[in-house]
Write a protein that holds these residues in place. Structure first.
Motif, short mmCIF file in Angstrom:
data_model
loop_
_atom_site.label_atom_id
_atom_site.label_comp_id
_atom_site.label_asym_id
_atom_site.label_seq_id
_atom_site.Cartn_x
_atom_site.Cartn_y
_atom_site.Cartn_z
N ALA A 111 0.84 -1.34 0.09
CA ALA A 111 -0.10 -0.04 -0.13
C ALA A 111 0.99 1.15 -0.03
CB ALA A 111 -0.79 0.02 1.39
N PHE A 112 0.43 2.26 -0.70
CA PHE A 112 1.10 3.61 -0.43
C PHE A 112 -0.09 4.59 0.01
CE2 PHE A 112 3.85 1.26 -3.31
CZ PHE A 112 5.12 1.78 -3.06
N GLY A 113 0.49 5.47 0.74
CA GLY A 113 -0.34 6.88 1.11
C GLY A 113 -0.63 6.65 2.68
N GLU A 114 -1.14 7.55 3.30
CA GLU A 114 -1.15 7.50 4.54
C GLU A 114 -2.78 7.50 4.85
OE1 GLU A 114 0.85 7.64 7.62
OE2 GLU A 114 2.79 7.32 6.02
N PRO A 116 -6.66 7.98 5.21
CA PRO A 116 -7.93 7.84 4.23
C PRO A 116 -6.99 7.83 2.96
CG PRO A 116 -7.75 10.12 5.06
CD PRO A 116 -6.87 9.33 5.92
N GLU A 117 -5.95 8.23 2.77
CA GLU A 117 -5.29 8.45 1.33
C GLU A 117 -4.69 7.10 0.85
OE1 GLU A 117 -5.54 11.13 -0.59
OE2 GLU A 117 -6.82 11.87 1.08
N ARG A 118 -4.82 6.25 1.80
CA ARG A 118 -3.96 4.94 1.73
C ARG A 118 -4.73 4.10 0.35
NH1 ARG A 118 -3.33 0.29 5.91
NH2 ARG A 118 -5.25 -0.53 5.14
N ARG A 119 -3.87 3.72 -0.56
CA ARG A 119 -4.35 2.89 -1.57
C ARG A 119 -3.76 1.66 -1.74
NH1 ARG A 119 -8.53 5.08 -2.79
NH2 ARG A 119 -8.75 4.26 -4.88
N LEU A 120 -4.48 0.57 -1.77
CA LEU A 120 -3.82 -0.78 -1.78
C LEU A 120 -3.47 -0.99 -3.12
CD1 LEU A 120 -6.44 -2.96 0.30
CD2 LEU A 120 -4.39 -1.52 1.19
N ILE A 121 -2.26 -1.25 -3.61
CA ILE A 121 -1.86 -1.67 -4.97
C ILE A 121 -1.94 -3.13 -5.44
CG2 ILE A 121 0.06 -1.36 -6.46
CD1 ILE A 121 -1.28 1.30 -5.37
N GLU A 122 -1.31 -3.76 -4.56
CA GLU A 122 -1.22 -5.22 -4.94
C GLU A 122 -1.05 -6.15 -3.76
OE1 GLU A 122 2.42 -6.81 -6.29
OE2 GLU A 122 3.74 -4.92 -5.65
N ASP A 157 1.89 4.18 -12.34
CA ASP A 157 2.44 5.42 -11.69
C ASP A 157 1.89 5.87 -10.40
OD1 ASP A 157 3.79 5.61 -14.19
OD2 ASP A 157 2.24 6.77 -14.88
N LEU A 158 2.91 6.14 -9.55
CA LEU A 158 2.54 6.61 -8.20
C LEU A 158 3.69 7.41 -7.72
CD1 LEU A 158 4.28 4.42 -6.16
CD2 LEU A 158 2.44 2.93 -6.67
N VAL A 159 3.43 8.01 -6.47
CA VAL A 159 4.53 8.71 -5.74
C VAL A 159 4.76 7.88 -4.52
CG1 VAL A 159 4.77 11.16 -4.60
CG2 VAL A 159 3.49 10.85 -6.82
N ALA A 162 8.65 9.02 -0.09
CA ALA A 162 9.79 9.96 0.14
C ALA A 162 9.74 11.05 -1.16
CB ALA A 162 11.36 9.21 -0.53
N GLY A 163 8.53 10.89 -1.72
CA GLY A 163 8.02 11.91 -2.68
C GLY A 163 8.52 11.66 -4.05
N GLU A 164 8.96 10.67 -4.53
CA GLU A 164 9.58 10.43 -5.71
C GLU A 164 8.25 9.88 -6.67
OE1 GLU A 164 13.60 8.71 -6.35
OE2 GLU A 164 13.34 8.38 -4.20
#
Lengths: 339, 406
Positions: A111-114, A116-122, A157-159, A162-164
C-alpha cells in the motif's frame, strides 16, 4: 482449533483498525479449496482471507505479523498475514524459515499513502499446495474492493513516501519466483524466526499454531533503529533480508559467488575484496564489491544507489533508491578497517 | 493509473481456458497492443512441450521477460523479422531470463537490452538457434554485459547465432559443462566468445571479428564452480579483433588488450587447432596465469596443457596494446611472434603450454603468479612439443540438442 482473542487483539493493535468481532464470527471461512487445488483463482476475494478486503481486516485463521527488518519495496507499506487451516500448526527450524503445513498461505499487501489516502496496490500470495508453494500476484482495483490476478505483472505510476514519482512495477508470476526460490523450488523468504519478534512467536505457541519458540529467534535487529543503531548488525540484517534470497548458494544469483546471508562469516563471500564476475557496467568502474573504508568505491553500494536496469540491485522489486538502507550500508563500510 | 489491466485480464482468461493439460499447444503472439503482457502470460502458462510462436514484427518491451517451464520452445519468424526491442526497458537485469530445462530458443532477435540479452541460469540442455542479440549503437560502455549468457547449466548448444555490442562478452558460457558454440558471428564486443569456469566445451566454425579479444577461455577464483578445462577450439575465423576495450573498468575483461586473438587464462587442457587467426595486433595467441591476487585454496591459477597445434596464422603482432609495446616491437624486429606466454606454470612436470617445435612465440618470463608485467624479461618461447590429443569423447553439447534443430 479456536483462535484466541489475543491474536484478534494483535490484529487490531497492529493496524489500528476498528475491528468488529461480529465481522469475524459471521464471516465466511477462508476458501481452503482455492488455496490447495491447482489453478489460479482470478480474484483475491475468491480466497476469502479478509472480512473487509479494503480495510485488510483478516478473517478466521488469518494472523498478521511484522518483521524486525523488512524488505524494502519503494517504501511501500506492507500488510503481512499468514493463514493456517483449522487444526494445523507451523514448526520452527532454528532461526530459519518457519515450516508451514500444506494448505497454509502467506499474504502480503502493498500500500501507498497515509490514512484515508492509503491505496492498496497489490497483494502477493504464496500458497502451500501439496506439490509445493505457488506464488501469485493480484492487483487492486481503483474502487479498492477487490484485486485481480496479474500473472504478467504490470506497471503503475505513483508517488513514493519519499516524494518520488515512479513507475511502480508489479512483478509477474515468474518474477515472484526469482526472489522466492532456492534450488529451483518456490519458497517463502520473509517469516524466518530470527526476523520475527519473540512476543509474536510466543503468542503463536500459546495459540497452538507454532510448536515452539526456537533458539535464534528474534535475533535480527529492529529496523526502526536504523539511523543510530550499530551499523554492522543493521547492515547485515538489511543485506540478508533484501539481497540474500538471490545472493546465496542455490539462489538466483549463486553464480556471482556473493553470499549475503546473515549467517555467512567469510569476508570474501560477503563481498569484501571480492572482484566482480558478471557485473558488466554494474561494477561502475570499481574493483571490489566492498572496499573497506571506501563506500564510494564499493560495487555493492553503487548498485544499491542506482535505478538503471543493468546496474540497479535488486534487479526487480524497486523503481527508486532506498536512501535509508544505503545510509546504513555506507556507515558499515566506512567503519571497516582499510587494508 | 491502470494502464495494462484490461488486455491483461482478457488474455489471462483466454489462456487459463487453454492451460488444461492437453497435448502440446502452440501459443501464437502477435506484436502490437498488449503484446508484452500476452507474451509474458504465454511464457507463464505454457506447458512442457508447448511452443510460444512470435509473429514477425517488433515487440516493444519495458520489462524483462522470463520463462520457467521445462521443455518449451520459443520460436520467432527469423532473427531479422521478429525483434524483442528493449530500448525502453525500465526493469530487470536482462531481456529474457530462462530458468527451466530443455528449452529451445530460436529465430528471433533481442535488441538493446539494458543488462544482459538472454540469460539462462540452471537451465540444462538449452538450445540457442538463429538468435541475434544486438546493441544497435555499436560498441559502448553503456551496453549490457553479455549477449547470450548460459550459466550453471549442463548441456548448452549455441548455433547460427549473432551478437554484437556486448560490453563484456558476446557469447558467454559460465560455470557450465557439455557446451558447443558454433557457426555463430560475434562482432564489436569486448570479448567475442568467452568460456569461463566451464568444462567439456567445443568452440568451432565461428566468425569472430572486430572484438577487443576474440575467443577467451578463462578460469577465475572465488566462484561456486571452478576448474575449467577440456576445451576444443577449432576451425574458427578469428580475424581483425582490434576494437578498443570498452568494458567498464573493474570487470575481468577490462584487462584484455585490444588486438587479442585467442586467449587462455588458467584452465587445464585446451586444444587449439585449425583456426584462421589473422590481424590481431597484440597477440594472436595468449596463454597466461590468472593475473590478480586471490584467496581461494580450491583454485589453480595456472594453465595446464594448453596445446596450440596447427593454425593459419600471420607473422604476429605489430601493434601491441600494453605498456612498453613499442620497445618490445623494436627488440623483436617489428613484429612480436604469434604465441605469447607469461612464462608461468604450475610446476616443471605440468607444462602450461605445448606447441609444434619451432612455432614462433615469446615469453614474458615472469617468475611468480600475480607479478607485475613491468617485471617481465621478454625472451623467445621455449616450451615442449605436444603429443596425442587427450580423450575428448563426450565433450560438447549432447546429441539430443542437435536433434532439436531439425
Amino acid at each position: 482449533m479456536r483462535r484466541t482473542a489475543g491474536l484478534l487483539l494483535l490484529a487490531c493493535a497492529t493496524f489500528g483498525a476498528v475491528l468488529a468481532r461480529a465481522d469475524v464470527i459471521g464471516s465466511p471461512p477462508v476458501n481452503d479449496a482455492a488455496i490447495q487445488s491447482a489453478g489460479f483463482p482470478l480474484k483475491l476475494s475468491d480466497f476469502a482471507f479478509f472480512t473487509q478486503p479494503g480495510l485488510q481486516l483478516p478473517g478466521v485463521g488469518v494472523t498478521p505479523y511484522a518483521l524486525n527488518t523488512p524488505l524494502w519495496s519503494d517504501g511501500a507499506e506492507k500488510l503481512r498475514f499468514i493463514y493456517l487451516p483449522e487444526g494445523t500448526r507451523m514448526t520452527a527450524d532454528g532461526g530459519g524459515l518457519l515450516q508451514f503445513p500444506v494448505g497454509a498461505a502467506i499474504i502480503k499487501t502493498f500500500a501507498f499513502g497515509e490514512g484515508p489516502e492509503r491505496r492498496l496496490i497489490e497483494t502477493r500470495l504464496l500458497l502451500h499446495r501439496a506439490d509445493g508453494w505457488t506464488a501469485l500476484p493480484y492487483r487492486w482495483n481503483a474502487e479498492q474492493t477487490d484485486a485481480t490476478l496479474a500473472l504478467a505483472g504490470g506497471r503503475m505510476d505513483l508517488v513514493t513516501p519519499a516524494g518520488e514519482a515512479i513507475s511502480y512495477a508489479i512483478p509477474n508470476k515468474n518474477q515472484c519466483k526469482s526472489c522466492h526460490s532456492k534450488d529451483g523450488e518456490v519458497i517463502p523468504i520473509g517469516p524466518k524466526a530470527r526476523n520475527l519478534s519473540a512476543e509474536w512467536l510466543e503468542q503463536m505457541v500459546v495459540a497452538g499454531t507454532l510448536d515452539t519458540v526456537p533458539a535464534g529467534a528474534d535475533s535480527l535487529p529492529g529496523w526502526s533503529d536504523h539511523a543510530t543503531g550499530p551499523a554492522a548488525p543493521l547492515a547485515r540484517a538489511y543485506l540478508d533480508v533484501n539481497c540474500a534470497h538471490c545472493h546465496q548458494p542455490g539462489g538466483g544469483a549463486s553464480n556471482s559467488g556473493l553470499d549475503l546471508r546473515w549467517e555467512q562469516s567469510d569476508p570474501h563471500a560477503i563481498g569484501i575484496f571480492k572482484r566482480p564476475v558478471a557485473a558488466g557496467r554494474g561494477a561502475g568502474g570499481h574493483e571490489f564489491s566492498i572496499l573497506p573504508g571506501a563506500p564510494d568505491q564499493s560495487i555493492l553500494l553503487y548498485r544499491m544507489d542506482s535505478v538503471e536496469p543493468g546496474i540497479a540491485m535488486p534487479e526487480i522489486g524497486k523503481s527508486s533508491v532506498d536512501h535509508e538502507g544505503g545510509a546504513v550500508v555506507r556507515r558499515w563500510i566506512l567503519e571497516m578497517e582499510p587494508r | 493509473m491502470n494502464r495494462l489491466a484490461p488486455t491483461a485480464m482478457i488474455s489471462t482468461a483466454v489462456l487459463l481456458a487453454l492451460s488444461a493439460p492437453l497435448a502440446a499447444e502452440i501459443h501464437t503472439i502477435a506484436p502490437g497492443e498488449g503484446a508484452a503482457e500476452r507474451l509474458q502470460e504465454a511464457l507463464i502458462l505454457s506447458a512442457p512441450g508447448d511452443e510460444v510462436v512470435l509473429d514477425a514484427g517488433r515487440f516493444v518491451l519495458t520489462d524483462g521477460l522470463s520463462l520457467d517451464v521445462d521443455g518449451v520452445t520459443v520460436r520467432g519468424a527469423g532473427s531479422a523479422l521478429t525483434v524483442l526491442d528493449f530500448t525502453t526497458q525500465q526493469g530487470a537485469g536482462e531481456g529474457l531470463l530462462v530458468t527451466a530445462d530443455n528449452v529451445t530458443l530460436r529465430d528471433f532477435a533481442v535488441e538493446n537490452p539494458k543488462g544482459d540479452g538472454i540469460k539462462s541460469k540452471g537451465a540444462d540442455n538449452i538450445v540457442y538457434y538463429r538468435i541475434r542479440v544486438t546493441w544497435t549503437g555499436g560498441p559502448k560502455a553503456e551496453n549490457g554485459a553479455y549477449g547470450i549468457y548460459p550459466v550453471e547449466s549442463t548441456g548448452v548448444l549455441v548455433s547460427h547465432s549473432e551478437v554484437s555490442g556486448a560490453s563484456d562478452a558476446g557469447i558467454y558460457v559460465g560455470q557450465s559443462s557439455k557446451i558447443t558454440v558454433r557457426n555463430s558471428i560475434v562482432t564489436d564486443n569486448v570479448a567475442g566468445i568467452e568460456i569461463e569456469n566451464s568444462r567439456d566445451a567445443i568452440v568451432t566454425r565461428n566468425y569472430v571479428t572486430r572484438n577487443t579479444g576474440g575467443i577467451l577461455v578463462f578460469d577465475l577464483p572465488g566462484l561456486p564452480v571452478m576448474g575449467g578445462g577440456n576445451v576444443l577450439i577449432t576451425n574458427n575465423l578469428v580475424v581483425g579483433n582490434n576494437t578498443a576495450n570498452f568494458a567498464p573498468p573493474g570487470n575481468i575483461v577490462a584487462g584484455v588488450p585490444r588486438g587479442t586473438g585467442i586467449m587462455v587464462m588458467a584452465n587445464e587442457q585446451v586444444w587449439i587447432e585449425d583456426n584462421v587467426v589473422q590481424d590481431n595486433p597484440t597477440a594472436p595467441f595468449m596463454v597466461v596465469a590468472y593475473t590478480q591476487t586471490f584467496d581461494d585454496a580450491r583454485y589453480n591459477p595456472f594453465p595446464r596443457e594448453v596445446v596450440i597445434a596447427n593454425n593459419v596464422v600471420d607473422d604476429g603482432a605489430n601493434d601491441p596494446d600494453f605498456p612498453g609495446g613499442a620497445m618490445l616491437l623494436a627488440a623483436f624486429g617489428g613484429t612480436l611472434p604469434p604465441i605469447m606466454w607469461d612464462g608461468l606454470q604450475q610446476d616443471a612436470d605440468t607444462p602450461a603450454l605445448l606447441t609444434i617445435p619451432g612455432n614462433p612465440g615469446w615469453s614474458l618470463n615472469l617468475s611468480h603468479q600475480g607479478q607485475s608485467l613491468a617485471e617481465a624479461q621478454p625472451g623467445p618461447l621455449d616450451v615442449p612439443a605436444y603429443g596425442q590429443p587427450w580423450a575428448m569423447d563426450g565433450i560438447g553439447a549432447p546429441a539430443e540438442l542437435e536433434a532439436r534443430l531439425k
